[in-house]
Design a protein around this motif. Structure first.
Motif, mmCIF file in Angstrom:
data_model
loop_
_atom_site.group_PDB
_atom_site.id
_atom_site.type_symbol
_atom_site.label_atom_id
_atom_site.label_comp_id
_atom_site.label_asym_id
_atom_site.label_seq_id
_atom_site.Cartn_x
_atom_site.Cartn_y
_atom_site.Cartn_z
ATOM 1 N N ILE A 159 0.858 -1.187 0.000
ATOM 2 C CA ILE A 159 0.000 0.000 0.000
ATOM 3 C C ILE A 159 0.898 1.243 0.000
ATOM 4 C CG2 ILE A 159 -1.933 1.204 1.077
ATOM 5 C CD1 ILE A 159 -2.640 -1.369 2.582
ATOM 6 N N LEU A 160 0.848 1.970 -1.109
ATOM 7 C CA LEU A 160 1.667 3.175 -1.255
ATOM 8 C C LEU A 160 0.881 4.385 -0.778
ATOM 9 C CD1 LEU A 160 2.995 2.553 -4.905
ATOM 10 C CD2 LEU A 160 3.679 1.449 -2.758
ATOM 11 N N TYR A 161 1.604 5.394 -0.347
ATOM 12 C CA TYR A 161 0.967 6.670 -0.027
ATOM 13 C C TYR A 161 1.328 7.667 -1.128
ATOM 14 C CZ TYR A 161 0.096 11.270 1.659
ATOM 15 O OH TYR A 161 -0.346 12.557 1.719
ATOM 16 N N GLY A 162 0.378 8.494 -1.527
ATOM 17 C CA GLY A 162 0.661 9.554 -2.492
ATOM 18 C C GLY A 162 -0.011 10.840 -2.077
ATOM 19 N N GLY A 163 0.660 11.939 -2.353
ATOM 20 C CA GLY A 163 0.111 13.262 -2.013
ATOM 21 C C GLY A 163 1.207 14.109 -1.395
ATOM 22 N N SER A 164 1.877 14.913 -2.261
ATOM 23 C CA SER A 164 2.927 15.833 -1.804
ATOM 24 C C SER A 164 4.038 15.164 -1.006
ATOM 25 C CB SER A 164 2.310 16.995 -1.013
ATOM 26 O OG SER A 164 1.414 17.720 -1.839
ATOM 27 N N VAL A 165 4.430 13.973 -1.426
ATOM 28 C CA VAL A 165 5.626 13.374 -0.818
ATOM 29 C C VAL A 165 6.840 14.092 -1.398
ATOM 30 C CG1 VAL A 165 7.001 11.279 -0.511
ATOM 31 C CG2 VAL A 165 4.501 11.128 -0.578
ATOM 32 N N LYS A 166 7.739 14.515 -0.508
ATOM 33 C CA LYS A 166 8.928 15.277 -0.905
ATOM 34 C C LYS A 166 10.138 14.673 -0.180
ATOM 35 C CE LYS A 166 6.329 18.607 -2.773
ATOM 36 N NZ LYS A 166 5.704 18.182 -3.977
ATOM 37 N N PRO A 167 11.347 15.064 -0.615
ATOM 38 C CA PRO A 167 12.527 14.518 0.072
ATOM 39 C C PRO A 167 12.501 14.771 1.583
ATOM 40 C CG PRO A 167 13.202 15.602 -1.946
ATOM 41 C CD PRO A 167 11.722 15.871 -1.790
ATOM 42 N N ASP A 168 11.937 15.893 2.009
ATOM 43 C CA ASP A 168 12.016 16.186 3.445
ATOM 44 C C ASP A 168 10.895 15.564 4.293
ATOM 45 O OD1 ASP A 168 10.025 17.763 2.520
ATOM 46 O OD2 ASP A 168 10.826 19.665 3.298
ATOM 47 N N ASN A 169 9.885 14.982 3.674
ATOM 48 C CA ASN A 169 8.871 14.324 4.528
ATOM 49 C C ASN A 169 8.761 12.815 4.258
ATOM 50 O OD1 ASN A 169 7.383 14.106 2.133
ATOM 51 N ND2 ASN A 169 6.018 15.805 2.620
ATOM 52 N N ALA A 170 9.502 12.335 3.253
ATOM 53 C CA ALA A 170 9.335 10.932 2.845
ATOM 54 C C ALA A 170 9.717 9.947 3.955
ATOM 55 C CB ALA A 170 10.163 10.658 1.590
ATOM 56 N N ALA A 171 10.846 10.189 4.594
ATOM 57 C CA ALA A 171 11.348 9.202 5.567
ATOM 58 C C ALA A 171 10.333 8.983 6.690
ATOM 59 C CB ALA A 171 12.680 9.658 6.145
ATOM 60 N N GLU A 172 9.727 10.077 7.134
ATOM 61 C CA GLU A 172 8.790 9.959 8.251
ATOM 62 C C GLU A 172 7.533 9.176 7.832
ATOM 63 O OE1 GLU A 172 7.888 13.785 9.898
ATOM 64 O OE2 GLU A 172 6.947 12.807 11.646
ATOM 65 N N ILE A 173 7.040 9.478 6.631
ATOM 66 C CA ILE A 173 5.847 8.759 6.144
ATOM 67 C C ILE A 173 6.173 7.277 5.933
ATOM 68 C CG2 ILE A 173 4.176 8.576 4.246
ATOM 69 C CD1 ILE A 173 4.513 11.612 3.853
ATOM 70 N N PHE A 174 7.324 7.018 5.301
ATOM 71 C CA PHE A 174 7.700 5.632 4.992
ATOM 72 C C PHE A 174 8.046 4.828 6.247
ATOM 73 C CE2 PHE A 174 9.400 7.011 0.533
ATOM 74 C CZ PHE A 174 8.098 7.172 0.100
ATOM 75 N N SER A 175 8.284 5.515 7.351
ATOM 76 C CA SER A 175 8.649 4.779 8.570
ATOM 77 C C SER A 175 7.430 4.093 9.192
ATOM 78 C CB SER A 175 9.276 5.729 9.597
ATOM 79 O OG SER A 175 8.261 6.578 10.117
ATOM 80 N N LYS A 176 6.246 4.439 8.727
ATOM 81 C CA LYS A 176 5.038 3.842 9.313
ATOM 82 C C LYS A 176 4.867 2.402 8.822
ATOM 83 C CE LYS A 176 3.922 7.277 11.776
ATOM 84 N NZ LYS A 176 4.158 7.151 13.222
ATOM 85 N N PRO A 177 4.447 1.508 9.716
ATOM 86 C CA PRO A 177 4.495 0.079 9.386
ATOM 87 C C PRO A 177 3.612 -0.350 8.219
ATOM 88 C CG PRO A 177 3.384 0.462 11.497
ATOM 89 C CD PRO A 177 4.026 1.753 11.095
ATOM 90 N N ASP A 178 2.511 0.354 7.968
ATOM 91 C CA ASP A 178 1.635 -0.069 6.862
ATOM 92 C C ASP A 178 1.845 0.738 5.586
ATOM 93 O OD1 ASP A 178 -0.058 -2.330 7.763
ATOM 94 O OD2 ASP A 178 -0.425 -0.957 9.423
ATOM 95 N N VAL A 179 2.828 1.602 5.593
ATOM 96 C CA VAL A 179 3.138 2.386 4.380
ATOM 97 C C VAL A 179 4.313 1.710 3.670
ATOM 98 C CG1 VAL A 179 3.836 4.634 3.470
ATOM 99 C CG2 VAL A 179 2.328 4.522 5.479
ATOM 100 N N ASP A 180 4.051 1.220 2.464
ATOM 101 C CA ASP A 180 5.049 0.401 1.767
ATOM 102 C C ASP A 180 5.738 1.138 0.628
ATOM 103 O OD1 ASP A 180 4.301 -1.880 3.363
ATOM 104 O OD2 ASP A 180 2.469 -1.965 2.168
ATOM 105 N N GLY A 181 5.629 2.452 0.627
ATOM 106 C CA GLY A 181 6.282 3.229 -0.416
ATOM 107 C C GLY A 181 5.392 4.372 -0.848
ATOM 108 N N GLY A 182 5.710 4.950 -2.005
ATOM 109 C CA GLY A 182 4.966 6.142 -2.405
ATOM 110 C C GLY A 182 4.720 6.238 -3.895
ATOM 111 N N LEU A 183 3.647 6.956 -4.228
ATOM 112 C CA LEU A 183 3.383 7.358 -5.605
ATOM 113 C C LEU A 183 3.636 8.859 -5.633
ATOM 114 C CD1 LEU A 183 2.467 6.647 -8.463
ATOM 115 C CD2 LEU A 183 0.111 6.833 -7.714
ATOM 116 N N ILE A 184 4.628 9.254 -6.420
ATOM 117 C CA ILE A 184 5.174 10.600 -6.314
ATOM 118 C C ILE A 184 4.861 11.388 -7.574
ATOM 119 C CG2 ILE A 184 7.270 11.902 -5.704
ATOM 120 C CD1 ILE A 184 6.645 9.494 -3.802
#
Ligand code: PGA
Length: 249
Positions: free
Chosen positions: A207-232
């Motif tokens: 399950i990817l997260y998408g919506g204004s993922v940027k270099p400075d907020n990606a690590a925090e979002i991706f650190s969550k256990p059910d977030v498996d990456g991003g649509l950028i």
């Protein structure tokens, strides 16, 4: 273990010259990564991108396709057209397709079926609008989007499905869901899938997260256990920013 994926959706950006420059940068800056990396150029540049990236371990994917095999659908692109230019994964149901091109849950269910019939992988997008979140209806909306387009699938189909939760209010707005909001929704999505298909399938779907993922907020979002990456979106148009996000996994 489920796959980590970072996919760049270039949307209707980059003509051939700009695409060549970005492909060059991607090739030069690519390093081994923990996540699978994908980019989605516009249709006219897919073949070019496929040729340019085939040795770079970056998958070229499509932003959309039609559900019909072929025929009188002026302006549309079919699954086999995509496959013959090296594309094996397609983004379906992006909120811009839903909002501006009136794609419905029924239409998306047909597109998903066609993609799977062609042995393609689907990145299925969904997410609530701001009014839904404000009225606390966001879980219901997301549940009905997933059920409406995916719950007719057979259990084995789920190995070809990747989900992308993209709250509409966070797309291209500079506003992101907080890592906690993303985690809360991703856990809900997994629970929804488990209720119909069982825990094993739910645990294996990325399950990817998408919506204004940027270099400075990606690590925090991706650190969550059910977030498996991003649509950028926006940040995937610069190779440096995109790989900074890839490396945040
Ligand atoms: P954004 O777009 O990163 O520019 O917000 C995300 C998307 O639409 O997939």
């Amino acid at each position: 273990m489920r796959k980590k994926i970072v996919a760049g959706n270039w949307k209707m950006n980059n003509d051939l010259t700009q695409t060549e420059a970005l492909l060059n940068d991607l090739r030069k800056q690519r390093k081994t990564s923990f996540a699978e990396v994908m980019v989605a150029p516009t249709f006219t540049n897919l073949w070019h991108a496929y040729e340019a990236l085939r040795k770079a371990d970056i998958e070229v994917i499509a932003q959309n396709m039609h559900f019909a095999e072929n025929g009188a659908y002026t302006g549309e692109i079919s699954a086999s057209m995509l496959k013959t230019v090296g594309v094996n994964t397609v983004i379906l149901g992006h909120s811009e397709r839903r909002a501006y091109f009136y794609e419905t849950e029924e239409m998306l269910a047909k597109k998903v079926d066609t993609a799977l019939a062609h042995k393609m992988r689907v990145i299925f997008c969904f997410g609530e609008e701001l009014k839904d979140r404000k009225s606390e209806n966001h879980f219901n909306i997301v549940e009905s989007q997933i059920k409406g387009s995916l719950f007719h699938l057979k259990a084995e189909d789920w190995k070809s499905i990747v989900l992308a939760y993209e709250p509409v209010w966070a797309i291209g707005t500079g506003e992101t869901a907080s890592p906690e909001q993303a985690q809360e929704m991703h856990a809900f999505i997994r629970k929804t899938i488990a209720s119909a298909y069982g825990e094993e399938i739910a645990q294996n779907v990325s399950i990817l997260y998408g919506g204004s993922v940027k270099p400075d907020n990606a690590a925090e979002i991706f650190s969550k256990p059910d977030v498996d990456g991003g649509l950028i979106g926006g940040a995937s148009l610069k190779a440096g920013d995109f790989f900074a996000i890839v490396n945040a996994i």
